[in-house]
Write a protein that holds these residues in place. Structure first.
Motif, short mmCIF file in Angstrom:
data_model
loop_
_atom_site.label_atom_id
_atom_site.label_comp_id
_atom_site.label_asym_id
_atom_site.label_seq_id
_atom_site.Cartn_x
_atom_site.Cartn_y
_atom_site.Cartn_z
N LEU A 214 0.85 -1.19 0.00
CA LEU A 214 0.00 0.00 0.00
C LEU A 214 0.88 1.23 0.00
O LEU A 214 1.81 1.35 0.82
CB LEU A 214 -0.90 0.01 1.24
N SER A 215 0.59 2.18 -0.90
CA SER A 215 1.29 3.45 -0.96
C SER A 215 0.26 4.56 -0.82
O SER A 215 -0.85 4.43 -1.31
CB SER A 215 2.05 3.60 -2.28
N TRP A 216 0.65 5.65 -0.16
CA TRP A 216 -0.32 6.73 0.03
C TRP A 216 0.37 8.08 0.23
O TRP A 216 1.54 8.15 0.58
CB TRP A 216 -1.23 6.44 1.23
N ILE A 217 -0.41 9.12 -0.02
CA ILE A 217 -0.01 10.50 0.24
C ILE A 217 -1.04 11.11 1.18
O ILE A 217 -2.24 10.95 0.97
CB ILE A 217 0.08 11.32 -1.07
N ASN A 218 -0.57 11.79 2.20
CA ASN A 218 -1.46 12.45 3.15
C ASN A 218 -1.31 13.95 3.01
O ASN A 218 -0.24 14.51 3.27
CB ASN A 218 -1.12 12.01 4.59
N ALA A 219 -2.40 14.61 2.59
CA ALA A 219 -2.40 16.06 2.44
C ALA A 219 -3.23 16.67 3.57
O ALA A 219 -4.40 17.03 3.40
CB ALA A 219 -2.97 16.45 1.07
N GLY A 220 -2.63 16.74 4.76
CA GLY A 220 -3.28 17.38 5.89
C GLY A 220 -4.48 16.66 6.44
O GLY A 220 -5.36 17.28 7.06
N HIS A 221 -4.55 15.34 6.27
CA HIS A 221 -5.74 14.56 6.58
C HIS A 221 -5.48 13.65 7.78
O HIS A 221 -4.32 13.33 8.09
CB HIS A 221 -6.09 13.70 5.35
N HIS A 237 1.41 6.38 9.32
CA HIS A 237 2.00 7.72 9.33
C HIS A 237 2.91 7.91 8.11
O HIS A 237 3.67 7.02 7.74
CB HIS A 237 2.82 7.95 10.59
N SER A 238 2.80 9.06 7.52
CA SER A 238 3.76 9.53 6.53
C SER A 238 3.87 11.04 6.72
O SER A 238 2.95 11.68 7.24
CB SER A 238 3.32 9.20 5.10
N THR A 257 5.74 13.43 0.30
CA THR A 257 6.25 12.15 0.77
C THR A 257 5.22 11.05 0.53
O THR A 257 4.04 11.22 0.86
CB THR A 257 6.60 12.21 2.27
N VAL A 258 5.67 9.93 -0.01
CA VAL A 258 4.80 8.78 -0.22
C VAL A 258 5.07 7.76 0.88
O VAL A 258 6.21 7.31 1.05
CB VAL A 258 5.05 8.14 -1.61
N GLY A 259 4.03 7.43 1.66
CA GLY A 259 4.16 6.39 2.67
C GLY A 259 3.94 5.02 2.07
O GLY A 259 3.22 4.88 1.08
N ARG A 260 4.53 4.01 2.68
CA ARG A 260 4.38 2.64 2.18
C ARG A 260 4.22 1.67 3.36
O ARG A 260 4.87 1.83 4.39
CB ARG A 260 5.55 2.22 1.30
N GLU A 261 3.35 0.69 3.17
CA GLU A 261 3.09 -0.33 4.18
C GLU A 261 2.79 -1.64 3.49
O GLU A 261 1.94 -1.72 2.60
CB GLU A 261 1.91 0.08 5.05
N GLN A 262 3.48 -2.71 3.93
CA GLN A 262 3.21 -4.04 3.41
C GLN A 262 2.04 -4.65 4.18
O GLN A 262 2.14 -4.92 5.37
CB GLN A 262 4.43 -4.93 3.53
#
Length: 346
Positions: A214-221, A237-238, A257-262
């Motif tokens: 899983l990859s994600w971007i968090n824009a103030g959320h 967290h990212s 920043t792109v967060g990643r989680e297996q």
């Protein structure tokens, strides 16, 4: 068409648990309640009266097969006719819908989806006045992409902001842009349209359904929650970036920043807006993250379908605020089921 309570009737139980149930009819015959399903989206239930002598054959006999096929045909007819007329839409509504909510619901994808690799279930409240919150997703071979947005403010302007954010998200996604490029596209579109006076927080995520990455971007959320075996593992967290569409002075760090989680098979990731955890009771008590996780755990343990779990979370939020939400509350649950065991081998 008769309106029945979901929480206090036998057909309501058939709806909640997605199962065929029977009850005796006043004339000595048998009433069979069958869920009406479009994929895993529940439209309602169908009541069919049959001879009581066939009851033992409903579960496994030919009569049961025919009843389920009839329910599937009714569902298909409902879904087809809803595209061309408003009668079914009117029947499903319980109150008048605001213009902002009308705009939002017309853009939403189906709030439930399931295939061998993933299940998606979402919910938005208040259903008839929702404005700035919205969700979107796409499921393609090898990839599932989801997004949750929380637009600034309320009313029509907020709905316009959310609609533009979703349109820009789909444009970037369908052009196969990266998460960072898609976030930049949304940001630039909001700046162009609103001049930096309106913004949206968001989480944009993509799941490799072959490997579970899983990859994600968090824009103030708010940070997504990783749930495993019905329990909270941690918040994902990212390093967050600024809300999309927010104009700032000077030269701040704009690195995304792109967060990643297996993920592990059967993991669930919950995306939500702050209107969920920050929902206040009349005495000022927040609903909170722990109450949200506990509620999810109880429903998962009961074996309830994901759409029913989302419905019950929404009802708990409404009960917490005595039916009056002070902010939009939106949730999207993504569950991954690994069907490629070789992908996880070292």
């Amino acid at each position: 068409m008769e309106t029945l309570s979901v929480d206090a009737t036998l057909p309501g139980r058939a709806f909640q648990h997605v199962e065929v149930l029977t009850q005796g009819a006043p004339d000595g015959r048998l009433r069979v309640w069958l869920p009406l399903l479009d994929g895993i989206e529940r439209l309602g239930v169908l009541g069919v009266t049959v001879n009581a002598a066939v009851e033992p054959k409903i579960a496994t006999g030919l009569i049961g097969v025919r009843l389920r096929r009839f329910a599937a045909l009714v569902t298909e007819l409902i879904m087809t006719k809803m595209v061309y007329g408003d009668t079914m839409v009117r029947l499903r509504r319980q109150s008048e819908m605001g213009l902002a909510a009308e705009m939002q619901w017309s853009l939403l994808p189906p709030l439930t989806f399931a295939c061998d690799e993933v299940t998606i279930a979402a919910a938005l409240e208040p259903a008839y006045q929702v404005a700035g919150d919205t969700v979107d997703y796409a499921v393609d071979p090898g990839w599932t992409r989801v997004a949750v947005f929380d637009g600034m403010g309320h009313g029509l302007r907020s709905a316009q902001l959310a609609a533009l954010a979703v349109a820009a998200y789909r444009n970037g996604r369908r052009a196969d842009r990266s998460l960072t490029d898609t976030a930049t596209l949304i940001h630039d579109a909001l700046i162009e349209a609103f001049g930096g006076t309106a913004f949206a927080t968001a989480v944009l995520a993509e799941l490799d359904t072959d490997t579970g990455m899983l990859s994600w971007i968090n824009a103030g959320h708010p940070e997504p929650l990783l749930l495993r075996n019905g329990r909270l593992v941690r918040s994902l967290h990212s390093r967050p970036t600024l809300p999309l569409g927010l104009a700032v002075t000077g030269r701040p760090d704009t690195t995304i920043t792109v967060g990643r989680e297996q993920l592990q098979p059967d993991d669930r990731v919950l995306f939500y807006t702050d209107g969920v955890t920050e929902a206040r009771s009349p005495t000022g008590v927040f609903f909170g993250e722990q109450a949200l996780v506990d509620l999810l755990r109880r429903n998962f343990a009961a074996g309830l379908p994901a759409p029913e779990t989302m419905r019950r979370v929404v009802h708990a939020l409404l009960d917490h605020q005595e039916g009056q939400l002070t902010d939009d509350a939106t949730l999207l649950l993504l569950e991954w089921r690994n069907t490629n065991t070789d992908a996880l081998l070292p």
